[in-house]
Design a protein around this motif. Structure first.
Motif, mmCIF file in Angstrom:
data_model
loop_
_atom_site.group_PDB
_atom_site.id
_atom_site.type_symbol
_atom_site.label_atom_id
_atom_site.label_comp_id
_atom_site.label_asym_id
_atom_site.label_seq_id
_atom_site.Cartn_x
_atom_site.Cartn_y
_atom_site.Cartn_z
ATOM 1 N N PHE A 199 0.828 -1.200 0.000
ATOM 2 C CA PHE A 199 0.000 0.000 0.000
ATOM 3 C C PHE A 199 0.869 1.259 0.000
ATOM 4 O O PHE A 199 0.633 2.187 -0.777
ATOM 5 N N GLU B 80 -6.533 2.757 -4.404
ATOM 6 C CA GLU B 80 -7.370 1.553 -4.370
ATOM 7 C C GLU B 80 -7.572 1.006 -5.788
ATOM 8 O O GLU B 80 -7.368 -0.173 -6.056
ATOM 9 N N MET C 198 -4.444 -0.520 -7.239
ATOM 10 C CA MET C 198 -4.166 -1.828 -6.647
ATOM 11 C C MET C 198 -5.106 -2.875 -7.240
ATOM 12 O O MET C 198 -4.696 -4.005 -7.497
ATOM 13 N N LYS D 162 -4.954 -6.049 -4.105
ATOM 14 C CA LYS D 162 -5.717 -5.794 -2.887
ATOM 15 C C LYS D 162 -5.387 -6.784 -1.759
ATOM 16 O O LYS D 162 -5.170 -6.377 -0.619
ATOM 17 N N GLU E 56 -2.087 -5.914 0.053
ATOM 18 C CA GLU E 56 -2.008 -4.540 0.538
ATOM 19 C C GLU E 56 -1.006 -4.301 1.682
ATOM 20 O O GLU E 56 -0.197 -3.394 1.639
#
Lengths: 264, 343
Positions: free
Chosen positions: A97, A123, A126, A132, A135
């Motif tokens: 992230f 978001e 990703m 995701k 992350e």
């Protein structure tokens, strides 16, 4: 389609060295996946660096949307062009992230925090790269393919118009090469322009629309679609070796093999 | 890092300060309890109360505050140099600033009552003055040297600084060899470092430099994140690498010069606190700067209290920081999260 990046009489040499490029001319069409092909040391990376602005040309012009790139304020230029070097050397541990979020840097005024819109874009990026679930994983613990996906997501978060990627397929296994190329190909449908340097000729010919073939003496041998660019003659000139170009029995695309030299 | 996690760390940091600051004020050779201080203030009797109030006001409070500031400054200096030099072993002293400061201080001690007695030293001790100007001299020398190269690299800066530091250490050895025993005592004291101060001059000097330096360095957080991730990506994202390197080098060097001039080379804080901080809050500099300031300030204050309390006579704080720092550092190095922070 209109060219997004054009070079005119582009020349470059590293400080106090022989000139590397002399009068290089080409243009990259908007919304295409272009592949830079050529032997080691042919200047693929240098060319990408020149386009990205991390090194400065010695002479000539680079046009971005028909306007000399030097006339763009730095901030505007880096918002339009994103560059991913072949190898990166992080010194501290970061999560997936955090790395993707770092892509927002060129878009953020100094001393501002990420706002909801930034989080939304992070978001999205990703999700595009299927990151995701990873992350909160540390970059140092990812596999080679996951690393590449993270880095591509990170430069996507810059919301650039042009993505320059140096060897995005290096170190990836076949399925991951395909996956990465598919991702890049899909990006071109979303009006991104993607330029990659790669040694995986056969893999790249399945997805790229445009090819720029560089020779070991730093000249552009050919530029265009696969059939006209990657011919036996051109490849031999570029690599100083004999090639065999045929049709892949299954995909019906190009199949390029080097001819085994006889033992003398 | 989640928001709740951040708040917890913040609350812990503040409560540590709330415990340590009073503890520091009421710890020392002269036993002063809160009750004694309270009575002294109430009595308003100049003969009896004066001592307690004077000690608290002119010794303990400035000492407590300067210790916090020095811990903070050395930590953020360490954070910056580890990032700038792209080397986890870097400290604010790595580029030789502290060695040159020490050389300056030693020259001042040698010449204090002889060849340097013409310099007025009523407001600032000669050793502090010399330490500062020698350190700044070295910084200028490095800046001139690196300007001769077309491209500034972290390795070049590192080697240049380390080499110059060695040069200063060689001169220090000569001076120590020449020094008479009474001067050597001064030199030893200096070398260990101490936050023992009288009055507010040192505190004001350190505040003027370290507080703006903190905010300045903090403002470089995002650029430093990019820079430590990868210099080439950073450049492609618009970070001016050469400018960033030069700015950070100058800010931290001036900061270190002032700190070392005022307190001597207190070791280990600048190495261990940045790592400890990253271990707790991650690598993002936006968080690392404020938290390392907190952790550094409280760590040094804790060490200073121990330095006063541990034995009947006070021992130099630099010894305590190392005594506590080494086991703590080894714990982080070989603890379960080792893989997480070392890539």
């Amino acid at each position: 389609m209109n060219p997004i990046l054009t070079t005119k009489n582009l020349s470059f040499r590293y400080r106090n060295d022989e000139p590397l490029f002399e009068n290089i001319q080409f243009s990259i069409r908007s919304g295409t996946l272009t592949a830079l092909i050529g032997p080691n040391g042919s200047g693929k990376s240098t060319l990408l660096r020149l386009l990205s602005g991390t090194i400065t040309k010695t002479d000539g012009t680079i046009l971005l949307n028909n306007k000399p790139i030097d006339l763009f304020p730095v901030r505007e230029r880096i918002q339009k062009i994103a560059f991913l070097p072949q190898n990166i050397f992080p010194i501290f541990p970061l999560t997936v992230f955090e790395i993707v979020a770092m892509g927002r840097f060129p878009r953020k005024p100094i001393l501002t925090r990420l706002n909801p819109k930034d989080y939304e874009i992070i978001e999205q990026c990703m999700n595009i790269m299927n990151l995701k679930p990873l992350e909160n994983r540390l970059y140092s613990e990812l596999s080679g393919g996951e690393c590449k996906r993270t880095l591509i997501a990170s430069i996507l978060a810059q919301e650039p118009e042009v993505l320059l990627l140096d060897e995005p397929l290096a170190g990836l296994d076949l399925p991951h090469q395909i996956e990465t190329l598919q991702h890049l190909h899909e990006l071109t449908k979303k009006s991104y322009t993607v330029v990659i340097a790669s040694h995986e000729i056969n893999m790249v010919t399945r997805f790229a629309e445009e090819f720029i073939l560089l020779s070991s003496n730093h000249r552009i041998i050919a530029h265009g679609n696969a059939e006209n660019t990657l011919t036996t003659d051109n490849l031999s000139k570029a690599y100083n070796a004999s090639f065999w170009v045929g049709t892949h029995p299954l995909t019906k695309g190009l199949l390029i093999e080097i001819k085994q030299e006889k033992n003398s | 890092m989640k928001q709740g996690h951040n708040t917890t760390i913040l609350i812990i940091c503040i409560s540590i300060f709330l415990i340590l600051i009073p503890l520091s004020i009421f710890t020392g050779y002269e036993p002063i309890s809160p009750l004694r201080l309270f009575r002294a203030i109430q009595q308003n009797d100049p003969t009896h109360s004066a001592l307690a109030i004077e000690i608290v006001l002119f010794h303990r409070i400035p000492r407590t505050l300067i210790t916090i500031l020095v811990g903070t400054a050395l930590s953020i200096g360490g954070v910056t140099f580890q990032a700038l030099l792209r080397n986890p072993l870097a400290t604010p002293y790595t580029l030789g600033t502290s060695s040159f400061a020490s050389l300056g201080a030693y020259i001042a001690y040698l010449g204090m009552n002889s060849f340097l007695s013409f310099i007025p030293n009523k407001y600032i001790p000669l050793s502090h003055l010399f330490a500062f100007f020698f350190a700044i001299g070295e910084v200028l020398l490095i800046l001139i040297l690196i300007k001769t190269r077309p491209k500034l690299s972290a390795t070049l800066l590192l080697l240049c600084g380390i080499t110059l530091g060695m040069l200063a250490n060689a001169f220090i050895s000569i001076l120590r060899y020449w020094a008479t025993p009474d001067k050597l005592v001064f030199m030893e004291r200096w070398w260990f470092g101490s936050t023992q101060v009288l009055g507010y001059r040192s505190l004001i000097t350190v505040s003027i430099v370290s507080i703006p330096a903190f905010f300045l360095l903090w403002s470089y957080s995002s650029a430093l994140d990019q820079y430590t991730f990868d210099t080439e990506i950073a450049q492609a994202r618009g970070v001016n690498i050469a400018k960033l390197q030069t700015h950070l080098f100058i800010i931290v060097s001036v900061l270190t010069a002032v700190i070392v001039a005022e307190t001597g080379p207190i070791g280990f804080v600048g190495l261990i606190v940045p790592h400890a901080t990253r271990y707790f809050v991650g690598s993002s500099h936006r968080r690392v700067f404020p938290y390392s300031a907190f952790i550094g300030g409280s760590f040094l204050l804790f060490c200073d209290i121990l330095a006063r309390k541990l034995f009947t006579t006070e021992i130099p704080i630099g010894i305590i920081t190392t005594l506590i720092g080494v086991p703590a550092f080894l714990y982080i190095l070989f603890g379960k999260n080792f893989k997480e922070w070392m890539t």
